[in-house]
Design a protein around this motif. Structure first.
Motif, PDB file in Angstrom:
ATOM      1  N   LEU A 195       0.821  -1.208   0.000  1.00 41.46           N
ATOM      2  CA  LEU A 195       0.000   0.000   0.000  1.00 41.46           C
ATOM      3  C   LEU A 195       0.857   1.261   0.000  1.00 41.46           C
ATOM      4  CD1 LEU A 195      -2.845  -1.108   2.419  1.00 41.46           C
ATOM      5  CD2 LEU A 195      -3.016  -0.712  -0.040  1.00 41.46           C
ATOM      6  N   SER A 196       2.042   1.201   0.625  1.00 41.33           N
ATOM      7  CA  SER A 196       2.907   2.386   0.618  1.00 41.33           C
ATOM      8  C   SER A 196       3.413   2.684  -0.791  1.00 41.33           C
ATOM      9  CB  SER A 196       4.068   2.225   1.591  1.00 41.33           C
ATOM     10  OG  SER A 196       4.905   1.160   1.206  1.00 41.33           O
ATOM     11  N   ALA A 206       2.505   6.197  -2.814  1.00 42.65           N
ATOM     12  CA  ALA A 206       3.549   7.042  -3.412  1.00 42.65           C
ATOM     13  C   ALA A 206       3.252   7.311  -4.885  1.00 42.65           C
ATOM     14  CB  ALA A 206       4.915   6.379  -3.265  1.00 42.65           C
ATOM     15  N   ARG A 207       2.805   6.309  -5.606  1.00 44.77           N
ATOM     16  CA  ARG A 207       2.509   6.475  -7.022  1.00 44.77           C
ATOM     17  C   ARG A 207       1.240   7.290  -7.251  1.00 44.77           C
ATOM     18  NH1 ARG A 207       6.025   3.230  -6.064  1.00 44.77           N
ATOM     19  NH2 ARG A 207       7.564   2.481  -7.559  1.00 44.77           N
ATOM     20  N   MET A 208       0.268   7.153  -6.363  1.00 44.57           N
ATOM     21  CA  MET A 208      -0.948   7.951  -6.498  1.00 44.57           C
ATOM     22  C   MET A 208      -0.666   9.416  -6.172  1.00 44.57           C
ATOM     23  SD  MET A 208      -3.871   5.319  -5.217  1.00 44.57           S
ATOM     24  CE  MET A 208      -5.240   6.112  -6.010  1.00 44.57           C
ATOM     25  N   ALA A 223       0.880   5.725 -13.636  1.00 45.18           N
ATOM     26  CA  ALA A 223       1.759   5.947 -12.482  1.00 45.18           C
ATOM     27  C   ALA A 223       1.920   4.691 -11.639  1.00 45.18           C
ATOM     28  CB  ALA A 223       1.223   7.089 -11.619  1.00 45.18           C
ATOM     29  N   LEU A 224       0.884   3.875 -11.544  1.00 45.46           N
ATOM     30  CA  LEU A 224       0.938   2.675 -10.713  1.00 45.46           C
ATOM     31  C   LEU A 224       1.926   1.630 -11.222  1.00 45.46           C
ATOM     32  CD1 LEU A 224      -2.820   2.253  -9.816  1.00 45.46           C
ATOM     33  CD2 LEU A 224      -0.945   2.667  -8.213  1.00 45.46           C
ATOM     34  N   VAL A 225       2.237   1.647 -12.504  1.00 45.03           N
ATOM     35  CA  VAL A 225       3.148   0.632 -13.048  1.00 45.03           C
ATOM     36  C   VAL A 225       4.569   1.145 -13.264  1.00 45.03           C
ATOM     37  CG1 VAL A 225       1.283  -0.722 -14.061  1.00 45.03           C
ATOM     38  CG2 VAL A 225       2.404   1.037 -15.433  1.00 45.03           C
ATOM     39  N   LEU A 226       4.872   2.356 -12.778  1.00 49.44           N
ATOM     40  CA  LEU A 226       6.236   2.877 -12.874  1.00 49.44           C
ATOM     41  C   LEU A 226       7.119   2.169 -11.851  1.00 49.44           C
ATOM     42  CD1 LEU A 226       5.586   6.725 -13.085  1.00 49.44           C
ATOM     43  CD2 LEU A 226       6.285   5.207 -14.933  1.00 49.44           C
ATOM     44  N   ARG A 227       8.204   1.589 -12.319  1.00 48.79           N
ATOM     45  CA  ARG A 227       9.110   0.888 -11.404  1.00 48.79           C
ATOM     46  C   ARG A 227       9.727   1.865 -10.412  1.00 48.79           C
ATOM     47  NH1 ARG A 227      11.163  -3.916 -10.991  1.00 48.79           N
ATOM     48  NH2 ARG A 227      10.506  -4.609 -13.045  1.00 48.79           N
ATOM     49  N   GLU A 228      10.209   3.002 -10.912  1.00 46.50           N
ATOM     50  CA  GLU A 228      10.783   4.034 -10.051  1.00 46.50           C
ATOM     51  C   GLU A 228      10.127   5.373 -10.371  1.00 46.50           C
ATOM     52  OE1 GLU A 228      15.013   4.191 -10.080  1.00 46.50           O
ATOM     53  OE2 GLU A 228      15.199   2.010 -10.115  1.00 46.50           O
ATOM     54  N   LEU A 229       9.901   6.153  -9.343  1.00 47.12           N
ATOM     55  CA  LEU A 229       9.309   7.462  -9.546  1.00 47.12           C
ATOM     56  C   LEU A 229      10.404   8.468  -9.883  1.00 47.12           C
ATOM     57  CD1 LEU A 229       6.753   7.519  -6.630  1.00 47.12           C
ATOM     58  CD2 LEU A 229       6.321   7.082  -9.044  1.00 47.12           C
ATOM     59  N   PRO A 230      10.150   9.364 -10.837  1.00 48.67           N
ATOM     60  CA  PRO A 230      11.165  10.373 -11.206  1.00 48.67           C
ATOM     61  C   PRO A 230      11.415  11.349 -10.070  1.00 48.67           C
ATOM     62  CG  PRO A 230       9.349  10.355 -12.795  1.00 48.67           C
ATOM     63  CD  PRO A 230       8.995   9.436 -11.675  1.00 48.67           C
TER      64      PRO A 230
END
Length: 88
Positions: A61-62, A66-68, A81-88
């Motif tokens: 959930l964390s 973070a992606r949301m 956004a939910l399927v991004l491996r790493e956030l920019p």
């Protein structure tokens, strides 16, 4: 109801085809099921690609939160956004 739509034998509601690369969480892992629920409601599925599995999917959930948050700040669609491996 469409011809290819299947119903749940327990509740008679339409089933969701989540993809052939789907692996269900343990029955009692409520956090994993909540994470999965967010993904499915956002339209994220688990289809295999030509190179293997479905790619990155958040497992907690964390990670979902973070992606949301990232999606809200940037205007990126939740499903992307939910399927991004790493956030920019």
């Amino acid at each position: 109801m469409g011809l290819d739509e299947r119903l749940c034998p327990r509740c008679a509601r339409p089933l969701v085809h989540v993809g052939s690369a789907f692996a269900a969480p343990r029955h009692r892992d409520t956090a994993a099921w909540r994470t999965l629920s967010v993904l499915l409601h956002a339209g994220v599925r688990f289809h295999k690609s030509c190179c293997g599995g479905p790619g990155y999917r958040p497992r907690s959930l964390s990670e979902v939160r973070a992606r949301m948050t990232y999606a809200r700040r940037t205007g990126e669609p939740f499903s992307t956004a939910l399927v991004l491996r790493e956030l920019p």
